[in-house]
Design a protein around this motif. Structure first.
Motif, short mmCIF file in Angstrom:
data_model
loop_
_atom_site.label_atom_id
_atom_site.label_comp_id
_atom_site.label_asym_id
_atom_site.label_seq_id
_atom_site.Cartn_x
_atom_site.Cartn_y
_atom_site.Cartn_z
N MET A 1 -12.89 46.01 8.45
CA MET A 1 -13.61 47.29 8.56
C MET A 1 -13.96 47.77 7.16
SD MET A 1 -13.87 48.04 11.74
CE MET A 1 -14.19 49.79 11.77
N GLY A 2 -15.26 47.99 6.96
CA GLY A 2 -15.68 48.51 5.67
C GLY A 2 -15.69 50.02 5.63
N LYS A 3 -15.78 50.56 4.42
CA LYS A 3 -15.81 52.01 4.28
C LYS A 3 -17.17 52.56 4.68
CE LYS A 3 -12.40 52.39 0.61
NZ LYS A 3 -12.14 52.82 -0.76
N ARG A 4 -17.12 53.81 5.21
CA ARG A 4 -18.35 54.48 5.63
C ARG A 4 -19.09 55.02 4.41
NH1 ARG A 4 -17.65 58.69 10.36
NH2 ARG A 4 -17.20 56.76 11.48
N ASP A 5 -20.42 54.94 4.42
CA ASP A 5 -21.22 55.42 3.29
C ASP A 5 -21.55 56.89 3.50
OD1 ASP A 5 -22.67 55.62 1.05
OD2 ASP A 5 -24.33 54.35 1.70
N ASN A 6 -20.91 57.78 2.70
CA ASN A 6 -21.12 59.23 2.82
C ASN A 6 -22.04 59.78 1.74
OD1 ASN A 6 -19.40 59.54 5.05
ND2 ASN A 6 -17.61 59.50 3.69
N ARG A 7 -22.78 58.94 1.06
CA ARG A 7 -23.65 59.41 -0.01
C ARG A 7 -24.86 60.13 0.55
NH1 ARG A 7 -24.47 54.09 -3.47
NH2 ARG A 7 -24.57 53.25 -1.34
N VAL A 8 -25.32 61.18 -0.21
CA VAL A 8 -26.49 61.98 0.19
C VAL A 8 -27.53 61.87 -0.90
CG1 VAL A 8 -27.32 64.26 0.84
CG2 VAL A 8 -25.02 63.55 1.47
#
Length: 245
Positions: free
Chosen positions: A1-8
């Motif tokens: 499981m990879g990390k979720r991308d929370n960049r804006v």
């Protein structure tokens, strides 16, 4: 499981404002404020003249009020002046009374000072006499206590001597009786042992009596010292109360 991308994504606020365009204002603008209706120079002059003239009714009312205030002020001045005159008279009377009282008090103080000086001298003489009497009584008490202590010591010594002499006589008489009774049956060694044991018992009794007598003498001395201290405390208290009085 990879990390979720929370960049804006970054949005430039200036570019966003330009893209939105001009905002619609609900209230009046600056141009409306500048284009407001204004009076002319002639109309302004008329308004100033009307303010300077004022209303006639207001002027009449102010004149009446001024007259009423003047009358009230005159009445209050008259009252104050009359009160000041009466107060000045009262003050003069009080000053005269104070002067007379001072003269009387000065004469009385001179008399009282002379009498107080005489009374102080008498009190000093009486205090000296009392101190002399107290010292004499204290010395006599000390002498009596010393004499009583010396007498008690001498009497104790005499009693001890008498007891020692009686004990020795009693031991001698017992030893003689024992020698006569057991001379035939027992040998000399047994007689000497019995006599030594008896002498040891007598000496132990003497020591006990001597210790009891010493304890009694110490108790008597402590009682006398306690009485002396209590008398001294009473004298100090009496002297302090006399000085404060």
């Amino acid at each position: 499981m990879g990390k979720r991308d929370n960049r804006v994504a970054y949005m430039n606020p200036i570019a966003m404002a330009r893209w939105r365009g001009p905002t619609q204002s609900s209230g009046p603008t600056i141009q409306d404020y500048l284009n407001r209706p204004r009076p002319t120079w002639e109309e302004l002059k008329k308004q100033i003249e009307n303010k300077k003239k004022g209303s006639k009714a207001l002027a009449e009312f102010e004149e009446k009020m001024n007259e009423n205030w003047k009358k009230e002020l005159e009445k209050s001045r008259e009252k104050l002046l009359s009160g000041n005159k009466s107060s000045s008279k009262k003050r003069e009377k009080e000053k005269k009374k104070k002067k007379s009282c001072r003269t009387l008090s000065s004469s009385k103080s001179s008399d009282s000072s002379s009498s107080s000086s005489d009374s102080e001298e008498e009190e000093k003489k009486q205090g000296k006499r009392r101190k002399k009497k107290k010292n004499r009584s204290y010395k006599s008490q000390e002498c009596s206590t010393l004499e009583s202590e010396s007498e008690s010591k001498e009497s104790i010594k005499k009693k001890r001597r008498l007891k020692d002499e009686t004990d020795k006589k009693y031991i001698r008489s017992l030893s003689k009786k024992r020698k006569k009774a057991y001379s035939e049956d027992q040998p000399l060694s047994s007689e000497s042992l019995s006599e030594s044991d008896y002498e040891e018992e007598v000496q132990a009794k003497k020591k006990r009596k001597h210790e009891e007598q010493e304890k009694a003498v110490e108790k008597v001395k402590k009682k006398k010292l306690h009485k002396k201290h209590s008398k001294k405390k009473k004298k100090k208290k009496f002297g302090a109360s006399h000085k404060s009085g």
